[in-house]
Design an enzyme around this catalytic site. Structure first.
Site, PDB file in Angstrom:
ATOM      1  N   SER A   1       3.695  -2.664  10.103  1.00 24.66           N
ATOM      2  CA  SER A   1       5.298  -2.426  10.296  1.00 24.66           C
ATOM      3  C   SER A   1       5.914  -4.007   9.808  1.00 24.66           C
ATOM      4  O   SER A   1       6.816  -4.353  10.430  1.00 24.66           O
ATOM      5  CB  SER A   1       5.669  -2.103  11.625  1.00 24.66           C
ATOM      6  OG  SER A   1       5.210  -1.000  11.848  1.00 24.66           O
TER       7      SER A   1
ATOM      8  N   ASN B   1       0.954  -1.184  -0.133  1.00 27.08           N
ATOM      9  CA  ASN B   1       0.006  -0.087  -0.092  1.00 27.08           C
ATOM     10  C   ASN B   1       0.954   1.399   0.144  1.00 27.08           C
ATOM     11  O   ASN B   1       1.595   1.567   1.064  1.00 27.08           O
ATOM     12  CB  ASN B   1      -0.842  -0.091   1.484  1.00 27.08           C
ATOM     13  CG  ASN B   1      -1.596   1.383   1.295  1.00 27.08           C
ATOM     14  OD1 ASN B   1      -1.818   2.330   0.713  1.00 27.08           O
ATOM     15  ND2 ASN B   1      -2.454   1.484   2.628  1.00 27.08           N
TER      16      ASN B   1
ATOM     17  N   GLU C   1      -5.110  -5.208  10.322  1.00 29.40           N
ATOM     18  CA  GLU C   1      -4.044  -4.185  10.579  1.00 29.40           C
ATOM     19  C   GLU C   1      -4.399  -3.449  11.878  1.00 29.40           C
ATOM     20  O   GLU C   1      -5.260  -2.578  12.115  1.00 29.40           O
ATOM     21  CB  GLU C   1      -4.050  -3.083   9.489  1.00 29.40           C
ATOM     22  CG  GLU C   1      -3.723  -3.499   8.114  1.00 29.40           C
ATOM     23  CD  GLU C   1      -3.436  -2.628   7.101  1.00 29.40           C
ATOM     24  OE1 GLU C   1      -2.280  -2.926   6.679  1.00 29.40           O
ATOM     25  OE2 GLU C   1      -3.541  -1.698   7.116  1.00 29.40           O
TER      26      GLU C   1
ATOM     27  N   GLU D   1      -6.264   4.500   8.078  1.00 31.30           N
ATOM     28  CA  GLU D   1      -6.268   5.912   8.048  1.00 31.30           C
ATOM     29  C   GLU D   1      -7.520   6.598   7.589  1.00 31.30           C
ATOM     30  O   GLU D   1      -7.693   7.832   7.722  1.00 31.30           O
ATOM     31  CB  GLU D   1      -5.069   6.132   7.060  1.00 31.30           C
ATOM     32  CG  GLU D   1      -3.800   5.797   7.837  1.00 31.30           C
ATOM     33  CD  GLU D   1      -2.661   5.198   7.149  1.00 31.30           C
ATOM     34  OE1 GLU D   1      -2.553   5.431   5.883  1.00 31.30           O
ATOM     35  OE2 GLU D   1      -1.434   4.789   7.519  1.00 31.30           O
TER      36      GLU D   1
ATOM     37  N   LYS E   1       0.315   4.076   0.013  1.00 33.43           N
ATOM     38  CA  LYS E   1      -0.507   5.449   0.621  1.00 33.43           C
ATOM     39  C   LYS E   1      -0.301   6.533  -0.271  1.00 33.43           C
ATOM     40  O   LYS E   1      -0.266   6.602  -1.519  1.00 33.43           O
ATOM     41  CB  LYS E   1      -0.024   5.576   2.016  1.00 33.43           C
ATOM     42  CG  LYS E   1      -0.058   4.377   2.702  1.00 33.43           C
ATOM     43  CD  LYS E   1       0.307   4.269   4.399  1.00 33.43           C
ATOM     44  CE  LYS E   1      -0.094   3.107   4.780  1.00 33.43           C
ATOM     45  NZ  LYS E   1       0.180   3.096   6.482  1.00 33.43           N
TER      46      LYS E   1
HETATM   47  P1  13P Z   1       3.488   0.122   7.656  1.00 35.06           P
HETATM   48  O1  13P Z   1       3.798  -1.059   7.077  1.00 35.06           O
HETATM   49  O2  13P Z   1       4.016   1.351   7.045  1.00 35.06           O
HETATM   50  O3  13P Z   1       3.200   0.061   9.040  1.00 35.06           O
HETATM   51  O4  13P Z   1       1.539   0.341   7.068  1.00 35.06           O
HETATM   52  C1  13P Z   1       0.893  -0.674   7.309  1.00 35.06           C
HETATM   53  C2  13P Z   1      -0.328  -0.107   6.408  1.00 35.06           C
HETATM   54  O5  13P Z   1      -0.940   0.461   7.089  1.00 35.06           O
HETATM   55  C3  13P Z   1      -0.604  -0.769   5.027  1.00 35.06           C
HETATM   56  O6  13P Z   1      -2.004  -0.635   4.683  1.00 35.06           O
END
Ligand code: 13P
Length: 252
Positions: A214, A9, A168, A98, A11
């Protein structure tokens, strides 16, 4: 047998030109390394066309990070599933924490999007997970139950093959704190049992449940070794070939 499903992802990272360059490098590295997991990347909307072009013929799925709950209309600034499909996008991430927290997406709203995505013939990666406060308050199972029953309301058993769940935990996202493989596996087992209760043990058995929060090169093996962890939804570590390649080749 559930095939490992590893997703990145992105983002709000990667401009179209950067994303296309990165996607080409990633596809080349994945091929050379003999990666044989089901692979997906989810670029920002405007970066999707360039990445689709760069990944043509590679088998890597290009997904969207969100979509609107309508097919078209007066919804300024929004992107519809019809537009995504026209590009060739067949998978969408919905309910990311998020979006739940910054944009106040409710389970009811997420459910409308899940149903529309299915109606449009798309696959969904549905994110669920608890905050630290909820976990510490002993509310993990209650939160997961509310999210699963709310977000999957009216999803028919025959459409569950279009659903992947991403567990998550909010406190593990972008924090460098990962759930222990045991904690993650037990949350996944709970999700699978809940889906068995809502649908059937067959559907639950075939359900792919990704872990997100993470995930990196050093923890992926231990997580993926767990019975109920079928894949990963990776944020930060999906943004460079150096960090993502060891994740998609965790089994090599
Ligand atoms: P991180 O791997 O940066 O913690 O993010 C996880 C996430 O939100 C994937 O959608």
């Amino acid at each position: 047998m559930r095939k490992a499903y590893i997703a990145g992802n992105w983002k709000m990272n990667m401009t179209p030109s950067k994303g296309a360059r990165f996607a080409s490098e990633l596809a080349k590295a994945a091929k050379e390394a003999g990666a044989d997991v089901k692979m997906m990347v989810a670029p920002p909307f405007v970066t999707i066309p360039a990445v689709l072009e760069a990944l043509k013929g590679t088998g890597i799925i290009v997904a969207a990070q969100n979509m609107n709950d309508h097919v078209s209309g007066a919804y300024t600034g929004e992107v519809s599933p019809e537009m995504l499909k026209d590009l060739g996008v067949e998978t969408v991430i919905l309910g990311h924490s998020e979006r739940r927290s910054y944009y106040k997406e409710s389970d009811e709203f997420i459910n409308r999007k899940v149903l529309l995505a299915i109606e449009q013939g798309m696959d969904v990666v549905l994110c669920v997970g608890e905050t630290l406060e909820e976990r510490e308050g002993g509310k993990l199972e209650e939160v997961l139950t509310t999210q699963l029953t709310g977000d999957l309301k009216d999803v028919k058993p025959e459409d569950m093959k279009h659903i992947t769940i991403a567990y998550e935990p909010v406190w593990a996202i972008g924090t460098g704190k990962t759930a222990t493989p045991e904690d993650a596996d037990s949350a996944h087992a709970f999700i699978r049992a809940k889906v068995a209760e809502m649908y059937s043990s067959d559907i639950a058995e075939n359900l792919i449940i990704q872990y997100g929060g993470s995930v990196n090169a050093s923890n992926v093996k231990a997580l993926m070794a767990k019975e109920n962890i079928d894949g990963a939804l990776v944020g930060g570590a999906s943004l460079s070939v150096e960090k993502f390649l060891p994740i998609i080749t965790y089994d090599k």
